[in-house]
Every structure is written in structure tokens, then in C-alpha cells.
Design an enzyme around this catalytic site. Structure first.
Site, PDB file in Angstrom:
ATOM      1  N   LYS A  16       5.404  -5.107  -2.634  1.00  0.00           N
ATOM      2  CA  LYS A  16       6.134  -4.726  -3.851  1.00  0.00           C
ATOM      3  C   LYS A  16       7.020  -3.496  -3.614  1.00  0.00           C
ATOM      4  O   LYS A  16       8.160  -3.458  -4.038  1.00  0.00           O
ATOM      5  CB  LYS A  16       5.159  -4.422  -5.012  1.00  0.00           C
ATOM      6  CG  LYS A  16       4.305  -5.607  -5.425  1.00  0.00           C
ATOM      7  CD  LYS A  16       3.513  -5.319  -6.685  1.00  0.00           C
ATOM      8  CE  LYS A  16       2.519  -4.173  -6.566  1.00  0.00           C
ATOM      9  NZ  LYS A  16       1.431  -4.395  -5.594  1.00  0.00           N
ATOM     10  N   ARG A  91      -1.155  -2.842 -15.045  1.00  0.00           N
ATOM     11  CA  ARG A  91      -2.198  -3.187 -14.085  1.00  0.00           C
ATOM     12  C   ARG A  91      -3.386  -3.886 -14.764  1.00  0.00           C
ATOM     13  O   ARG A  91      -4.326  -4.262 -14.107  1.00  0.00           O
ATOM     14  CB  ARG A  91      -2.654  -1.871 -13.504  1.00  0.00           C
ATOM     15  CG  ARG A  91      -3.190  -1.731 -12.109  1.00  0.00           C
ATOM     16  CD  ARG A  91      -2.255  -1.986 -11.002  1.00  0.00           C
ATOM     17  NE  ARG A  91      -2.763  -1.470  -9.756  1.00  0.00           N
ATOM     18  CZ  ARG A  91      -2.070  -0.700  -8.942  1.00  0.00           C
ATOM     19  NH1 ARG A  91      -0.853  -0.340  -9.246  1.00  0.00           N
ATOM     20  NH2 ARG A  91      -2.595  -0.307  -7.811  1.00  0.00           N
ATOM     21  N   ARG A 129      -1.227  -0.289   8.075  1.00  0.00           N
ATOM     22  CA  ARG A 129      -0.082   0.431   7.500  1.00  0.00           C
ATOM     23  C   ARG A 129      -0.167   1.941   7.763  1.00  0.00           C
ATOM     24  O   ARG A 129      -1.231   2.536   7.658  1.00  0.00           O
ATOM     25  CB  ARG A 129      -0.072   0.171   5.984  1.00  0.00           C
ATOM     26  CG  ARG A 129       1.058   0.865   5.271  1.00  0.00           C
ATOM     27  CD  ARG A 129       1.304   0.289   3.916  1.00  0.00           C
ATOM     28  NE  ARG A 129       0.278   0.651   2.939  1.00  0.00           N
ATOM     29  CZ  ARG A 129       0.418   0.438   1.636  1.00  0.00           C
ATOM     30  NH1 ARG A 129       1.492  -0.161   1.172  1.00  0.00           N
ATOM     31  NH2 ARG A 129      -0.542   0.788   0.807  1.00  0.00           N
ATOM     32  N   ARG A 162      -3.180   5.874   4.450  1.00  0.00           N
ATOM     33  CA  ARG A 162      -3.681   6.189   3.106  1.00  0.00           C
ATOM     34  C   ARG A 162      -5.183   5.969   3.075  1.00  0.00           C
ATOM     35  O   ARG A 162      -5.691   5.005   3.639  1.00  0.00           O
ATOM     36  CB  ARG A 162      -3.009   5.249   2.079  1.00  0.00           C
ATOM     37  CG  ARG A 162      -1.693   5.784   1.568  1.00  0.00           C
ATOM     38  CD  ARG A 162      -0.940   4.785   0.739  1.00  0.00           C
ATOM     39  NE  ARG A 162      -1.699   4.127  -0.313  1.00  0.00           N
ATOM     40  CZ  ARG A 162      -1.157   3.292  -1.208  1.00  0.00           C
ATOM     41  NH1 ARG A 162       0.133   3.029  -1.171  1.00  0.00           N
ATOM     42  NH2 ARG A 162      -1.906   2.731  -2.133  1.00  0.00           N
ATOM     43  N   ARG A 173     -10.045  -2.922  -3.705  1.00  0.00           N
ATOM     44  CA  ARG A 173      -8.773  -3.001  -4.455  1.00  0.00           C
ATOM     45  C   ARG A 173      -8.434  -4.460  -4.760  1.00  0.00           C
ATOM     46  O   ARG A 173      -7.906  -4.766  -5.828  1.00  0.00           O
ATOM     47  CB  ARG A 173      -7.641  -2.355  -3.642  1.00  0.00           C
ATOM     48  CG  ARG A 173      -7.751  -0.840  -3.606  1.00  0.00           C
ATOM     49  CD  ARG A 173      -6.912  -0.253  -2.492  1.00  0.00           C
ATOM     50  NE  ARG A 173      -5.486  -0.323  -2.724  1.00  0.00           N
ATOM     51  CZ  ARG A 173      -4.580  -0.206  -1.745  1.00  0.00           C
ATOM     52  NH1 ARG A 173      -4.955  -0.028  -0.494  1.00  0.00           N
ATOM     53  NH2 ARG A 173      -3.300  -0.260  -2.029  1.00  0.00           N
TER      54      ARG A 173
HETATM   55  P1  AMP Z   1      -0.591   1.634  -5.642  1.00  0.00           P
HETATM   56  O1  AMP Z   1       0.223   2.582  -4.856  1.00  0.00           O
HETATM   57  O2  AMP Z   1       0.224   0.870  -6.674  1.00  0.00           O
HETATM   58  O3  AMP Z   1      -1.447   0.728  -4.787  1.00  0.00           O
HETATM   59  O4  AMP Z   1      -1.606   2.523  -6.520  1.00  0.00           O
HETATM   60  C1  AMP Z   1      -2.536   3.362  -5.897  1.00  0.00           C
HETATM   61  C2  AMP Z   1      -3.639   3.733  -6.874  1.00  0.00           C
HETATM   62  O5  AMP Z   1      -3.084   4.470  -7.996  1.00  0.00           O
HETATM   63  C3  AMP Z   1      -4.394   2.571  -7.517  1.00  0.00           C
HETATM   64  O6  AMP Z   1      -5.414   2.054  -6.665  1.00  0.00           O
HETATM   65  C4  AMP Z   1      -4.966   3.266  -8.761  1.00  0.00           C
HETATM   66  O7  AMP Z   1      -6.041   4.117  -8.420  1.00  0.00           O
HETATM   67  C5  AMP Z   1      -3.806   4.158  -9.195  1.00  0.00           C
HETATM   68  N1  AMP Z   1      -2.891   3.449 -10.109  1.00  0.00           N
HETATM   69  C6  AMP Z   1      -1.583   3.141  -9.860  1.00  0.00           C
HETATM   70  N2  AMP Z   1      -1.042   2.495 -10.902  1.00  0.00           N
HETATM   71  C7  AMP Z   1      -2.014   2.394 -11.837  1.00  0.00           C
HETATM   72  C8  AMP Z   1      -2.085   1.806 -13.135  1.00  0.00           C
HETATM   73  N3  AMP Z   1      -1.031   1.215 -13.685  1.00  0.00           N
HETATM   74  N4  AMP Z   1      -3.268   1.897 -13.806  1.00  0.00           N
HETATM   75  C9  AMP Z   1      -4.337   2.510 -13.274  1.00  0.00           C
HETATM   76  N5  AMP Z   1      -4.353   3.059 -12.051  1.00  0.00           N
HETATM   77  C10 AMP Z   1      -3.207   3.011 -11.325  1.00  0.00           C
END
Ligand code: AMP
Length: 215
Positions: A16, A91, A129, A162, A173
């Protein structure tokens, strides 16, 4: 004025972020990643960032109220006037409903791109990654390795993995995605704004599919 809003829905590791950057270049709408916004707070060690550290690093979702706060502020900024690309929000169904009812109130043109990719490919992609600490550019140990080990080709910054890209956290996840985020596929299909993208080919071919669907 009505805006063009592109929502990227898909499991972690489906690409994404990379595709959002390409869409941003083409359409000049800002790429808004809630994950990036949270990581920026964590890096700056703000109170919000310190709170976020526990759930972000463990691959759990953060509290909806906090996410609503962050996203509402971000999309009120000037650069979002004509449109924006959402990556990582909504989400769960509650966030999807909040967005439709509270944030998407001007008869906007909303398209949801549903990124599809098998779990085994996701695990391979995420566990290899590496990200640049300074500019955030992603690399992959096997598929797109940096020219110099541990250093970013673009800015020379240090590369890191990360914490939530550790294998056990990736599994978690994916479970969170299946349970909490996947119901949004039906939610958006019912609204007839869902378009499916096959994320198994190269980034260029994925982008071609996207361009066709976003018009
Ligand atoms: P991402 O970079 O999109 O994989 O997000 C990393 C982490 O940020 C996720 O595993 C959540 O802990 C938090 N996070 C990001 N977006 C959201 C969301 N819309 N709602 C809740 N937690 C979020």
C-alpha cells in the site's frame, strides 16, 4: 468542493505504501498513512508517540478515539482540499463508519482499492523489509537490497527493521487484519465503491491496474 478520496485497503505488506507514493506522484494528492503519523510521533517522543509505542511495536490496533483525532486534524490541512490518499485508515468497521458519517460529508468521490496478496508472500516480503531511518525509503534484503549494506541508496541514512516486522509480530498483524479490517471489504462492497487489485505482480504492473481503476 467535492474531493477525490482513495482508500487503500489491504493486509500489511501488500504494498500500500509504495503504491500510495506512485499515486501521489501521478495525482498530486497527499499520501496519508496513519502508521507513518504514529511513527513520527514515536520518533519525536511526544506523549502520543510514547503511548503509541506499546501497540505499534506489538502489531495491535491503537484506540479509535486517538486515531480519529489524528486523521481529522490531518485531512483538515490545506493540501487535502482537492483530495487525499488514505493508507492504513480505516482499519475496522467503527473507523469505516466514522469516516463515512463524520469525515466524508461533501458528496466526495471515494474509491476503495482492495489489495489482495497471499499470507505466505506477505510474510516473505515483510520479514525481509528494511527502512531508512532518515527518509523512510523501503528496501528488501532479497528483492531490492541496498547497494551498501545497512545504508540507504537515496540519502545514506541507516537502515533498520521495524519492530513490528519481526516474524511473530507479522503473524499477529495478519490475524488482526483478518479479524478487524477484513470486514471492511464487505462494508465497501455494499457501498459499491470497492475495486480489487491483485498485488502479486511487479510494482509497475500493480500500478497499471490501479491507474485503470482510479480513472
Ligand atoms: P502500518 O504502518 O499501517 O502497518 O501501521 C502500523 C501500526 O500503527 C499498526 O499495527 C497499528 O498499531 C497502528 N495503526 C495504524 N493505523 C491505525 C488505525 N487506523 N487504527 C489503529 N491503529 C493503527
Amino acid at each position: 468542493m467535492s474531493k477525490k478520496i482513495i482508500i487503500l485497503l489491504g493486509p500489511p505488506g501488500s504494498g500500500k505504501g509504495s503504491q500510495a507514493a506512485l499515486i501521489e506522484q501521478k495525482l498530486h494528492y497527499p499520501h496519508i498513512s496513519t502508521g507513518d503519523l504514529l511513527r513520527a510521533e514515536m520518533k519525536a517522543k511526544t506523549p502520543l508517540g510514547l503511548e503509541a509505542m506499546s501497540y505499534v511495536n506489538e502489531g495491535k490496533l491503537g484506540p479509535d478515539s486517538l486515531i480519529f483525532n489524528i486523521i481529522t486534524k490531518r485531512i483538515a490541512q490545506d493540501d487535502c482540499k482537492e483530495g487525499f490518499i488514505l493508507d492504513g485508515f480505516p482499519r475496522n468497521i467503527k473507523q469505516g463508519e466514522y469516516f463515512q458519517e463524520k469525515l466524508n460529508i461533501d458528496g466526495n468521490d471515494v474509491i476503495v482499492l482492495n489489495f489482495e496478496l497471499p499470507d505466505a508472500t506477505i510474510i516473505e516480503r515483510l520479514s525481509g523489509r528494511l527502512i531508512c531511518k532518515d527518509c523512510g525509503h523501503p528496501f528488501h534484503i532479497k528483492f531490492t537490497p541496498p547497494k551498501k549494506e545497512g545504508k540507504c541508496d537515496k540519502c545514506g541514512g541507516e537502515l533498520y527493521q521495524r519492530a513490528d516486522d519481526a516474524k511473530e509480530v507479522i503473524q499477529h498483524r495478519l490475524q488482526v487484519y483478518a479479524k478487524q479490517t477484513e470486514p471492511l471489504i464487505q462494508f465497501y462492497d455494499d457501498l459499491q465503491i470497492l475495486k480489487t487489485i491483485d498485488c502479486s505482480p511487479t510494482p509497475q504492473l500493480i500500478f497499471k491496474q490501479i491507474v485503470k481503476k482510479i480513472g
